[in-house]
Design a protein around this motif. Structure first.
Motif, mmCIF file in Angstrom:
data_model
loop_
_atom_site.group_PDB
_atom_site.id
_atom_site.type_symbol
_atom_site.label_atom_id
_atom_site.label_comp_id
_atom_site.label_asym_id
_atom_site.label_seq_id
_atom_site.Cartn_x
_atom_site.Cartn_y
_atom_site.Cartn_z
ATOM 1 N N LEU A 9 0.734 -1.199 0.005
ATOM 2 C CA LEU A 9 0.196 0.139 -0.031
ATOM 3 C C LEU A 9 0.842 1.250 0.113
ATOM 4 N N ALA A 96 -0.585 -3.008 -6.276
ATOM 5 C CA ALA A 96 -1.966 -3.148 -6.128
ATOM 6 C C ALA A 96 -2.500 -4.464 -5.923
ATOM 7 N N ILE A 103 -7.932 -3.280 -1.173
ATOM 8 C CA ILE A 103 -8.464 -2.034 -1.595
ATOM 9 C C ILE A 103 -9.814 -2.092 -2.599
ATOM 10 N N SER A 104 -10.570 -1.210 -2.990
ATOM 11 C CA SER A 104 -11.822 -1.278 -3.704
ATOM 12 C C SER A 104 -11.667 -1.801 -4.942
ATOM 13 N N LEU A 107 -10.880 0.849 -7.491
ATOM 14 C CA LEU A 107 -9.647 1.273 -7.694
ATOM 15 C C LEU A 107 -8.747 0.104 -8.544
ATOM 16 N N TRP A 108 -8.809 -0.948 -8.121
ATOM 17 C CA TRP A 108 -7.971 -1.989 -8.791
ATOM 18 C C TRP A 108 -8.371 -1.927 -10.448
ATOM 19 N N ILE A 149 -8.869 6.728 -4.949
ATOM 20 C CA ILE A 149 -8.514 6.301 -3.641
ATOM 21 C C ILE A 149 -9.138 7.394 -2.855
ATOM 22 N N LEU A 153 -12.214 4.587 -0.775
ATOM 23 C CA LEU A 153 -11.701 3.874 0.442
ATOM 24 C C LEU A 153 -12.218 4.271 1.565
ATOM 25 N N VAL A 158 -5.672 1.255 5.598
ATOM 26 C CA VAL A 158 -5.429 1.307 4.078
ATOM 27 C C VAL A 158 -5.220 2.494 3.425
ATOM 28 N N TRP A 159 -6.220 3.419 3.580
ATOM 29 C CA TRP A 159 -5.884 4.579 2.757
ATOM 30 C C TRP A 159 -5.038 5.638 3.497
ATOM 31 N N ILE A 162 -1.454 4.288 1.794
ATOM 32 C CA ILE A 162 -1.454 4.953 0.475
ATOM 33 C C ILE A 162 -1.215 6.231 0.459
#
Length: 317
Positions: A9, A96, A103-104, A107-108, A149, A153, A158-159, A162
């Protein structure tokens, strides 16, 4: 959170910011040289691109002389350069993928699409004159990814990790751009390129390379010069591309991530707070005359903080 996922991340954020800044700097420097004041030679521009990306030594290990297409190819996507923009895009996707479950899906999918589009484009062939298109695509996709992002998220670790990578790398890249341009300006006398118009041109390209021209003019209402541009990009805490803003954001992220440590001297929280305060309370008058040394020292401090983060919390076997 596992160190492996945290590492992915953090570096996801760093590689996004790094690819974007190198692509934009190369685009601005290369395309603006067409309309540059008399005396702006192409070799000067190509050397600046290599210096900003940290590619000079690697380039000359595989090329004997400077060439437009060779420099752009090496900086953008050469297989001989592990630090090309394309290599960073590949690492964005790889990191990623390593954190896929954190992650969402939006986003991926944005990152995966970016990876495939850029790789398909570069496989088809690329020349220096196409840099404008390539760099714009990198910049635009970077904005899209950072939008996902911010908007898809949860505001959890996680957020935060990143974002920590993004803001730490942004501070690095802004300092690197300023260091490169100060070195460029030192060459003006030896190449007989010095002069007010040309020097103003270089400070304006710095603003364009950092997407700062419009906000700079709203703040200073005067043509770019050394003092004002450095003051804006280093110390303006209201501008999100400034080093002051970025390091304040780094400090906030670290404060909200559960690193389970105290705040004593030598800790991550202490180092981040000290760095942020340096840019909060220093002024351009204090550093202007020793700007290269100041930038070198601050860059070293940021790298030291990143190294501590990696070795203490994000490193995995």
């Amino acid at each position: 959170m596992l160190s492996r996922i945290g590492n992915s991340l953090f570096w996801l954020g760093r590689y996004i910011e790094r690819a974007e800044h190198i692509a934009r700097y190369a685009r601005v420097q290369y395309t603006s040289s067409v309309d540059a004041p008399l005396g702006q030679i192409r070799e000067f521009v190509l050397e600046s691109i290599l210096d900003m990306a940290g590619n000079r030594q690697g380039y000359f290990s595989v090329h004997q002389q400077l060439n437009d297409d060779a420099v752009i190819d090496y900086t953008a996507f050469s297989d001989n350069n592990p630090y090309s923009v394309l290599a960073y895009i590949n690492m964005i996707r790889e990191n990623a993928r390593g954190a896929r479950d954190s992650i969402s899906i939006e986003l991926w999918e944005a990152i995966n699409s970016f990876y495939h589009k850029i790789n398909a484009y570069t496989t088809a062939g690329f020349q220096g004159k196409e840099l404008e298109y390539f760099a714009r695509k990198v910049e635009e996709n970077s904005y899209v990814i950072k939008g996902y992002i911010e908007n898809t998220l949860l505001r959890n670790e996680v957020w935060m990790l990143i974002s920590l990578g993004i803001y730490l790398e942004r501070a690095v890249q802004i300092i690197q751009i300023l260091r490169t341009k100060l070195k460029d300006l030192e060459k003006l006398d030896t190449t007989k390129l010095s002069g007010g118009a040309l020097e103003n041109f270089h400070w304006n390209t710095i603003l364009e390379s950092t997407e700062s021209s419009d906000m700079y003019m709203r703040s200073y209402k005067t043509s770019p010069n050394r003092r004002n541009v450095m003051d804006f990009l280093l110390f303006d805490a209201t501008f999100p591309k400034s080093v002051a803003f970025s390091l304040a954001s780094v400090q906030q992220c670290i404060q909200h991530i559960s690193f389970q440590e105290d705040t004593k001297k030598g800790s991550i929280s202490f180092m981040a707070g000290k760095l942020a305060c340096r840019f909060q309370y220093d002024t351009i008058e204090e550093v202007e005359n020793t700007a290269p040394q100041f930038l070198e020292k601050m860059l070293g401090s940021i790298y030291e903080l990143a190294h501590l983060l990696n070795t203490k919390y994000l490193k995995y076997s």
